[in-house]
Write a protein that holds these residues in place. Structure first.
Motif, mmCIF file in Angstrom:
data_model
loop_
_atom_site.group_PDB
_atom_site.id
_atom_site.type_symbol
_atom_site.label_atom_id
_atom_site.label_comp_id
_atom_site.label_asym_id
_atom_site.label_seq_id
_atom_site.Cartn_x
_atom_site.Cartn_y
_atom_site.Cartn_z
ATOM 1 N N TRP A 50 -21.436 75.184 -55.729
ATOM 2 C CA TRP A 50 -20.222 76.003 -55.796
ATOM 3 C C TRP A 50 -20.415 77.170 -56.766
ATOM 4 N N MET A 51 -20.960 76.901 -57.946
ATOM 5 C CA MET A 51 -21.152 77.962 -58.932
ATOM 6 C C MET A 51 -22.162 78.985 -58.443
ATOM 7 N N ARG A 52 -23.272 78.543 -57.861
ATOM 8 C CA ARG A 52 -24.261 79.492 -57.348
ATOM 9 C C ARG A 52 -23.652 80.377 -56.259
ATOM 10 N N SER A 53 -22.818 79.771 -55.405
ATOM 11 C CA SER A 53 -22.166 80.543 -54.354
ATOM 12 C C SER A 53 -21.212 81.572 -54.952
ATOM 13 N N ALA A 54 -20.497 81.203 -56.015
ATOM 14 C CA ALA A 54 -19.570 82.130 -56.656
ATOM 15 C C ALA A 54 -20.316 83.316 -57.255
ATOM 16 N N ILE A 55 -21.445 83.046 -57.902
ATOM 17 C CA ILE A 55 -22.217 84.123 -58.518
ATOM 18 C C ILE A 55 -22.792 85.052 -57.450
ATOM 19 N N LYS A 56 -23.290 84.484 -56.362
ATOM 20 C CA LYS A 56 -23.801 85.326 -55.275
ATOM 21 C C LYS A 56 -22.686 86.207 -54.698
ATOM 22 N N ARG A 57 -21.526 85.611 -54.493
ATOM 23 C CA ARG A 57 -20.395 86.363 -53.941
ATOM 24 C C ARG A 57 -19.981 87.508 -54.852
ATOM 25 N N LEU A 58 -20.011 87.268 -56.162
ATOM 26 C CA LEU A 58 -19.534 88.273 -57.105
ATOM 27 C C LEU A 58 -20.551 89.370 -57.372
ATOM 28 N N PHE A 59 -21.856 89.017 -57.380
ATOM 29 C CA PHE A 59 -22.841 89.954 -57.932
ATOM 30 C C PHE A 59 -23.993 90.324 -57.003
ATOM 31 N N ALA A 60 -24.220 89.567 -55.931
ATOM 32 C CA ALA A 60 -25.378 89.866 -55.095
ATOM 33 C C ALA A 60 -25.187 91.199 -54.383
ATOM 34 N N ARG A 61 -26.252 92.034 -54.392
ATOM 35 C CA ARG A 61 -26.226 93.314 -53.699
ATOM 36 C C ARG A 61 -27.469 93.481 -52.830
ATOM 37 N N GLU A 77 -36.118 93.347 -60.780
ATOM 38 C CA GLU A 77 -35.264 92.421 -60.040
ATOM 39 C C GLU A 77 -34.434 91.566 -60.986
ATOM 40 N N VAL A 78 -33.165 91.434 -60.660
ATOM 41 C CA VAL A 78 -32.274 90.547 -61.392
ATOM 42 C C VAL A 78 -32.072 89.300 -60.539
ATOM 43 N N ASN A 79 -32.483 88.156 -61.076
ATOM 44 C CA ASN A 79 -32.462 86.895 -60.333
ATOM 45 C C ASN A 79 -31.517 85.884 -60.955
ATOM 46 N N MET A 80 -31.038 84.983 -60.125
ATOM 47 C CA MET A 80 -30.363 83.782 -60.578
ATOM 48 C C MET A 80 -31.365 82.639 -60.486
ATOM 49 N N VAL A 81 -31.532 81.878 -61.550
ATOM 50 C CA VAL A 81 -32.508 80.786 -61.543
ATOM 51 C C VAL A 81 -31.821 79.485 -61.929
ATOM 52 N N TRP A 82 -32.315 78.388 -61.354
ATOM 53 C CA TRP A 82 -31.772 77.053 -61.625
ATOM 54 C C TRP A 82 -32.870 76.025 -61.415
ATOM 55 N N HIS A 83 -32.596 74.775 -61.765
ATOM 56 C CA HIS A 83 -33.597 73.726 -61.596
ATOM 57 C C HIS A 83 -33.428 73.054 -60.242
ATOM 58 N N SER A 84 -34.534 72.729 -59.612
ATOM 59 C CA SER A 84 -34.501 72.158 -58.264
ATOM 60 C C SER A 84 -33.769 70.830 -58.201
ATOM 61 N N SER A 85 -33.681 70.122 -59.338
ATOM 62 C CA SER A 85 -32.996 68.837 -59.338
ATOM 63 C C SER A 85 -31.499 68.986 -59.084
ATOM 64 N N THR A 86 -30.969 70.216 -59.184
ATOM 65 C CA THR A 86 -29.542 70.441 -58.936
ATOM 66 C C THR A 86 -29.287 71.062 -57.563
ATOM 67 N N ASP A 87 -30.308 71.139 -56.738
ATOM 68 C CA ASP A 87 -30.172 71.798 -55.430
ATOM 69 C C ASP A 87 -28.998 71.243 -54.626
ATOM 70 N N GLN A 88 -28.837 69.922 -54.639
ATOM 71 C CA GLN A 88 -27.831 69.282 -53.791
ATOM 72 C C GLN A 88 -26.548 68.931 -54.530
ATOM 73 N N ASP A 89 -26.444 69.286 -55.806
ATOM 74 C CA ASP A 89 -25.227 68.983 -56.565
ATOM 75 C C ASP A 89 -24.094 69.884 -56.078
ATOM 76 N N ALA A 90 -22.979 69.272 -55.666
ATOM 77 C CA ALA A 90 -21.875 70.051 -55.088
ATOM 78 C C ALA A 90 -21.301 71.058 -56.074
ATOM 79 N N ASP A 91 -21.181 70.659 -57.347
ATOM 80 C CA ASP A 91 -20.619 71.594 -58.320
ATOM 81 C C ASP A 91 -21.554 72.773 -58.561
ATOM 82 N N GLN A 92 -22.857 72.482 -58.640
ATOM 83 C CA GLN A 92 -23.829 73.556 -58.847
ATOM 84 C C GLN A 92 -23.882 74.489 -57.644
#
Length: 304
Positions: free
Chosen positions: A292-303, A275-290
């Protein structure tokens, strides 16, 4: 001990030294000179009436009091940072954000160009860096905000680390068009017996190598047939084109190479799926910029 007399900037130094086990490295991470970081430690020692860190052959070791203080202080600093960021609207088009991701060598080859193109279109003033972090240190780097997120064969096994599955991958074999095995008499999947007639190239990057290919070939008792072990994927195309070896690589990369070059490709019987995962820290869960970036990566690479 009067809390009002404590310079709160010193707490950032305490956390940085606790993380790096080095006054010099802590200073670098905070853009402080070594003398300034040493002075900050001296002031912390005076305020708390404790050494906080003692020298050892493997770096500075925290005292018992420091081990009680540093994790709690770090958690509070991260919470305050998120609180401040959440009250600032994020506009990707005007943002000058410097994104720091951690990707493997292969991840940089496969993901960086598409992500960079998306940024140039949607957030043209942003910057993007791939920060080299050993897989075992990703959780620490995320917690310290040294990186914003990571993508790879990673698990969220540490407290405070979130993950999202992007896709599942398997290993494929590629070789030159004229190299063995030939397609005559072969299916699209190589059996153990067919693999036993070949010799292999297996990439083993030091920082991220998780051993699945080695384990697979060891289970087939074919580990002795690995002749070439490059540290990076950049040489795979040349090796596949110019040798008689089978290169074993992830499917996404195999298909990319075969679309661009004159190569042939097979699935491998009983090849492990990972499995190829995207990982981040929970303290950034609600950060608007973070977000946005997580959404961009999911849009580009999630299958998934």
């Amino acid at each position: 001990m009067n809390f009002r007399q404590l310079d709160l900037n010193l707490l950032r130094v305490l956390v940085a030294i606790h993380r790096t086990r080095s006054v010099t490295e802590a200073g670098k991470s905070l853009a402080l000179s070594q003398p300034a970081a040493s002075n900050a430690l001296a002031r912390l020692r005076d305020f708390f009436g404790d050494e906080l860190f003692v020298r050892s052959p493997v770096g500075l070791q925290p005292t018992r009091l420091c081990e009680q203080l540093a994790p709690a202080i770090q958690a509070q600093l991260l919470a305050m940072e998120s609180l401040v960021q959440n009250h600032q609207p994020f506009d990707a088009l005007s943002s000058q954000r410097h994104w720091r991701l951690s990707l493997s060598d292969l991840g940089e080859i496969l993901f960086f160009p598409r992500l960079a193109a998306a940024l140039r279109s949607e957030s043209p003033h942003a910057r993007l860096s791939n920060v080299s972090v050993d897989a075992s240190q990703v959780a620490t780097a995320l917690e310290a905000r040294d990186i914003d997120l990571a993508v790879g064969i990673l698990k969220s096994q540490h407290r405070g680390i979130r993950s999202q599955l992007l896709f599942r991958e398997r290993y494929m074999a590629i070789s030159s068009k004229g190299g063995p095995p030939t397609r005559r008499g072969l299916s699209k999947t190589l059996s153990h017996a067919q693999l036993a007639q070949a010799r292999f190239v297996v990439v083993a990057p030091t920082a991220t190598f998780h051993g699945s290919v080695e384990k697979m070939l060891t289970g087939m008792k074919l580990q002795d047939r690995i002749l070439i072990r490059p540290r990076h994927f950049g040489s795979i195309a040349e090796l596949a084109q110019n040798t008689d070896l089978l290169c074993i690589v992830p499917e996404m990369y195999a298909r990319d190479l075969c679309q661009r070059l004159q190569l042939q490709m097979w699935a491998i019987e009983d090849a492990p799926v990972y499995e190829v995962n995207m990982v981040w820290h929970s303290s950034t869960d609600q950060d608007a910029d973070q977000q946005w970036m997580r959404s961009a990566i999911k849009r580009l690479f999630a299958r998934v």
